[in-house]
Write a protein that holds these residues in place. Structure first.
Motif, PDB file in Angstrom:
ATOM      1  N   VAL A  93      -5.166   6.527  -5.974  1.00 44.18           N
ATOM      2  CA  VAL A  93      -5.528   5.282  -6.644  1.00 44.18           C
ATOM      3  C   VAL A  93      -6.079   4.286  -5.642  1.00 44.18           C
ATOM      4  N   ARG A  94      -5.391   4.228  -4.494  1.00 47.53           N
ATOM      5  CA  ARG A  94      -5.761   3.294  -3.432  1.00 47.53           C
ATOM      6  C   ARG A  94      -7.189   3.575  -2.958  1.00 47.53           C
ATOM      7  N   ILE A  95      -7.473   4.856  -2.777  1.00 44.35           N
ATOM      8  CA  ILE A  95      -8.789   5.216  -2.241  1.00 44.35           C
ATOM      9  C   ILE A  95      -9.883   4.936  -3.260  1.00 44.35           C
ATOM     10  N   PHE A  96      -9.591   5.238  -4.526  1.00 44.38           N
ATOM     11  CA  PHE A  96     -10.621   4.966  -5.546  1.00 44.38           C
ATOM     12  C   PHE A  96     -10.833   3.458  -5.712  1.00 44.38           C
ATOM     13  N   SER A  97      -9.765   2.672  -5.505  1.00 45.76           N
ATOM     14  CA  SER A  97      -9.940   1.218  -5.534  1.00 45.76           C
ATOM     15  C   SER A  97     -10.922   0.787  -4.454  1.00 45.76           C
ATOM     16  N   VAL A 144     -14.915   5.276   5.445  1.00 44.97           N
ATOM     17  CA  VAL A 144     -13.766   6.140   5.761  1.00 44.97           C
ATOM     18  C   VAL A 144     -12.790   5.392   6.658  1.00 44.97           C
ATOM     19  N   VAL A 145     -13.338   4.712   7.672  1.00 44.61           N
ATOM     20  CA  VAL A 145     -12.468   3.966   8.601  1.00 44.61           C
ATOM     21  C   VAL A 145     -11.716   2.870   7.859  1.00 44.61           C
ATOM     22  N   ILE A 146     -12.436   2.137   6.999  1.00 44.00           N
ATOM     23  CA  ILE A 146     -11.780   1.044   6.253  1.00 44.00           C
ATOM     24  C   ILE A 146     -10.630   1.595   5.405  1.00 44.00           C
ATOM     25  N   GLY A 147     -10.897   2.670   4.680  1.00 41.60           N
ATOM     26  CA  GLY A 147      -9.854   3.257   3.826  1.00 41.60           C
ATOM     27  C   GLY A 147      -8.660   3.735   4.626  1.00 41.60           C
ATOM     28  N   LEU A 148      -8.926   4.392   5.759  1.00 43.67           N
ATOM     29  CA  LEU A 148      -7.832   4.923   6.579  1.00 43.67           C
ATOM     30  C   LEU A 148      -7.036   3.804   7.243  1.00 43.67           C
ATOM     31  N   VAL A 149      -7.731   2.802   7.745  1.00 37.13           N
ATOM     32  CA  VAL A 149      -7.028   1.677   8.380  1.00 37.13           C
ATOM     33  C   VAL A 149      -6.100   1.022   7.367  1.00 37.13           C
ATOM     34  N   HIS A 150      -6.615   0.852   6.151  1.00 41.47           N
ATOM     35  CA  HIS A 150      -5.786   0.235   5.128  1.00 41.47           C
ATOM     36  C   HIS A 150      -4.555   1.088   4.820  1.00 41.47           C
ATOM     37  N   SER A 151      -4.742   2.408   4.786  1.00 41.09           N
ATOM     38  CA  SER A 151      -3.609   3.287   4.467  1.00 41.09           C
ATOM     39  C   SER A 151      -2.553   3.290   5.560  1.00 41.09           C
ATOM     40  N   TYR A 152      -2.992   3.239   6.815  1.00 38.16           N
ATOM     41  CA  TYR A 152      -2.042   3.452   7.908  1.00 38.16           C
ATOM     42  C   TYR A 152      -1.599   2.182   8.608  1.00 38.16           C
ATOM     43  N   PRO A 156       0.810  -1.223   0.000  1.00 41.40           N
ATOM     44  CA  PRO A 156       0.000   0.000   0.000  1.00 41.40           C
ATOM     45  C   PRO A 156       0.845   1.275   0.000  1.00 41.40           C
ATOM     46  N   PHE A 157       2.035   1.207   0.628  1.00 44.13           N
ATOM     47  CA  PHE A 157       2.928   2.354   0.661  1.00 44.13           C
ATOM     48  C   PHE A 157       3.353   2.795  -0.731  1.00 44.13           C
TER      49      PHE A 157
END
Lengths: 337, 287
Positions: B122-126, B160-168, B115-116
């Motif tokens: 792109v990640r968020i739109f996925s 929002v939580v799912i996207g943020l958890v995945h990013s961080y 993910p980094f």
């Protein structure tokens, strides 16, 4: 306190055979040293007895119980590790009390037994320190107290003294022996240090390539090694060259056998010794003075022999000169070639 | 730090450190000072010739409850995201550090770090494609389950939580991995030899010893999530108005830089206060 029986144990790691059909008995209350070069399987044997590894074949009994399929946390053993393995986040008392708390010992009894164990290793005053505030020797004592506080059936030591410096190690050896006698626990001790094995144990097992080469009391193994490896690994051996055998008084016929002497059995002189002694001729290469003792390196028919004696017992000899090395025929070691 | 005795040593140290300090000055201190300056202006100087100095932007935060409500909402989001990152990240790091060896560890590491390397947009739109109604996730679930399932995850706080958890998540896994890796395997063996169960080992040895890494990872997640705006905007839709999105609006939509700057500094102050309040705990964990 229990005796430990290992019978026909085989342990493999992938293709590599770490223990090859090992059978050995550790007597109740005995102090047993497992000695061998690295890769000989001594640590594997210890960890298999501890329960970290399960053997592919064979049985292990602790007391009356077959334990070869029992995991380590249920085997009721005490273990000491090479690098102390004290929990850095806990005080000395909490480290020692860890096993008691796991067993849900009542608080008052826990406290009493922690104090007893720390008293036994003479660290009563250190109970509230953190491991990082202790010296190497003190950490070692805490590790020992922690290993015995639960009254385990057997105490397993994995090169516990190798991280200490020489003088401290000798102190700890004496201490370890005293404590072991005091509580009479069956102890199995892994080491690559032959002196340590000889000093501490009442039985020694020599391992090589996953097999027990020889097991017995230290004096017996030292005086009557079963083969060339045992002779060379426990103590040092000066091998008699084939050519020098004639004219010597040997235990048994030379056919299919090799003969050796121990460095401390030899005497050195410029003239040929008298009747009744075995002797070989050599050339003095070096004389190393080490205080009370001295070592002489002598070239005997292309082989280097070693002599160890009190310095005052060695006569003045010119370096590079011809010398005689002699010994009592009864002190000749004989092993199958 | 070693004591500096001679002036020559002092000079050498100064010379060696100066590039780093110069960089900090140019890249961090100057922009921040400019922003701090902007936050006390009535208008941007290039737009309005009659600009003046004011505390109005900070007063705005205090008088308009919307901002403090949104800040509270953002803090709650950060707590939730941090919680889930630790909840998911700890077992991952534990398995990576203590159970898996060799090549499979490398492969898993790659998957953690992947993910980094991807562009965050792109990640968020996925995720949007996965989470939207009749999207990948819903279709997959409906394909397996006999009855109809409507998740309606898109444009919710959950998205929002799912996207943020995945990013961080990688931050938490990496810091925890390092902390757990540093725990000597002999400690675990020693605990086992004393009869400790896996749970006892986790609770009494692994958790306390990895706590500094855990807290470091949590801080690494918490701080940026409070001010996040991209994930809330794209995955949250109408639900996605947070403190971070409001700040972004001031800069790119409303073009009220002074208010945006003021809101940013209030956020910075709040984060510093929170970390300062937590520092006794952090310090205790380090000893």
């Amino acid at each position: 306190m229990s005796r430990v029986d290992v019978a026909n144990v085989t342990k493999k790691f992938g293709q590599a055979v770490a223990l090859d059909d090992v059978s050995i008995t550790f007597e109740d209350g005995g102090f047993f040293a497992l000695l061998g070069p690295s890769g000989s399987g001594k640590t594997t044997l210890l960890r298999t007895i501890a329960g970290f590894y399960f053997p592919e074949a064979g049985t292990i009994r602790i007391g009356e119980q077959n334990v070869e399929t029992v995991p380590v946390e249920k085997r009721d053993i005490g273990m000491m590790f090479q690098n102390y393995a004290l929990f850095p986040n806990m005080s000395v008392a909490d480290n020692v009390g860890f096993g008691l708390r796991v067993r849900k010992t009542p608080a008052a009894e826990e406290k009493r037994r922690i104090a007893e164990a720390l008293e036994l290793v003479q660290l009563g005053a250190m109970a509230n320190r953190k491991p990082s505030q202790l010296s190497g020797g003190q950490r070692q004592r805490v590790a020992l107290a922690r290993a015995i506080v639960t009254n385990p059936r057997v105490l397993l030591l994995d090169e516990p003294l190798s991280a200490l410096d020489k003088t401290l190690r000798v102190d700890m050896q004496i201490e370890l022996k005293r404590i072991q006698r005091e509580i009479g626990i069956t102890t199995i001790f892994v080491t690559h240090d032959q002196e340590e094995a000889l000093t501490l144990s009442d039985r020694i097992g020599i391992l090589k390539a996953g097999r027990i080469v020889q097991a017995g009391p230290p004096r017996e193994v030292y005086d009557r090694p079963i083969d060339a490896f045992a002779a060379g690994f426990l103590g040092e051996a000066n091998w008699l060259p084939e050519a020098a055998l004639s004219g010597l008084s040997l235990p048994g016929s030379p056919g299919g056998r090799r003969f050796a002497t121990r460095p401390e059995m030899l005497s050195i002189s410029a003239e040929a010794p008298g009747e009744g002694r075995n002797a070989v001729k050599g050339r003095l290469q070096q004389r190393v003075f080490a205080g009370a003792m001295a070592t002489c390196l002598v070239d005997v028919a292309g082989q280097q022999w070693k002599l160890v004696a009190r310095d005052r017992d060695i006569p003045e000899l010119p370096g590079g000169g011809e010398v005689w090395l002699s010994w009592d025929p009864a002190d000749t070691l004989a092993v199958p070639a | 730090m070693a004591e500096l005795v001679t002036p020559a040593e002092r000079r050498r140290l100064f010379t060696l450190l100066s590039p780093a300090y110069l960089w900090l000055l140019v890249a961090v201190f100057l922009p921040l000072s400019a922003m701090l300056f902007f936050s006390f202006l009535t208008d941007m100087p290039q737009d309005a010739p009659d600009w003046g100095v004011t505390l109005g932007n900070y007063a705005e935060f205090l008088t308009n409850p919307t901002y403090s409500t949104l800040l509270a909402k953002s803090l709650k989001l950060a707590v939730t995201v941090t919680f889930f990152c630790v909840l998911i990240g700890y077992p991952c790091a534990l398995v990576l550090a203590k159970s898996i060896k060799g090549r499979s560890r490398e492969a898993l590491f790659l998957m953690v770090i992947l993910p980094f390397w991807s562009n965050s947009l792109v990640r968020i739109f996925s995720w949007a494609i996965v989470l939207r109604g009749n999207g990948v996730l819903e279709r997959a679930i409906n394909f397996v389950l006999p009855f109809d399932v409507r998740l309606n995850l898109m444009f919710t706080t959950d998205a929002v939580v799912i996207g943020l958890v995945h990013s961080y998540l990688p931050y938490v896994i990496l810091t925890l991995y390092l902390a757990l890796q540093a725990v000597d395997d002999d400690l675990i063996d020693a605990a086992r030899s004393m009869g400790a169960s896996k749970l006892t080992i986790l609770r009494r040895i692994l958790l306390p010893l990895s706590l500094p890494g855990l807290l470091a990872g949590a801080v690494l997640v918490f701080v940026p999530v409070v001010g996040s705006f991209m994930e809330p905007r794209i995955l949250g839709g109408r639900m996605g108005t947070y403190y971070g999105t409001v700040i972004e609006d001031q800069f790119v939509a409303v073009y009220n830089w002074p208010l945006g700057a003021a809101l940013s500094f209030i956020l910075l102050a709040v984060v510093i206060v929170i970390l300062a309040a937590a520092s006794p705990v952090l310090k205790r964990a380090q000893t």
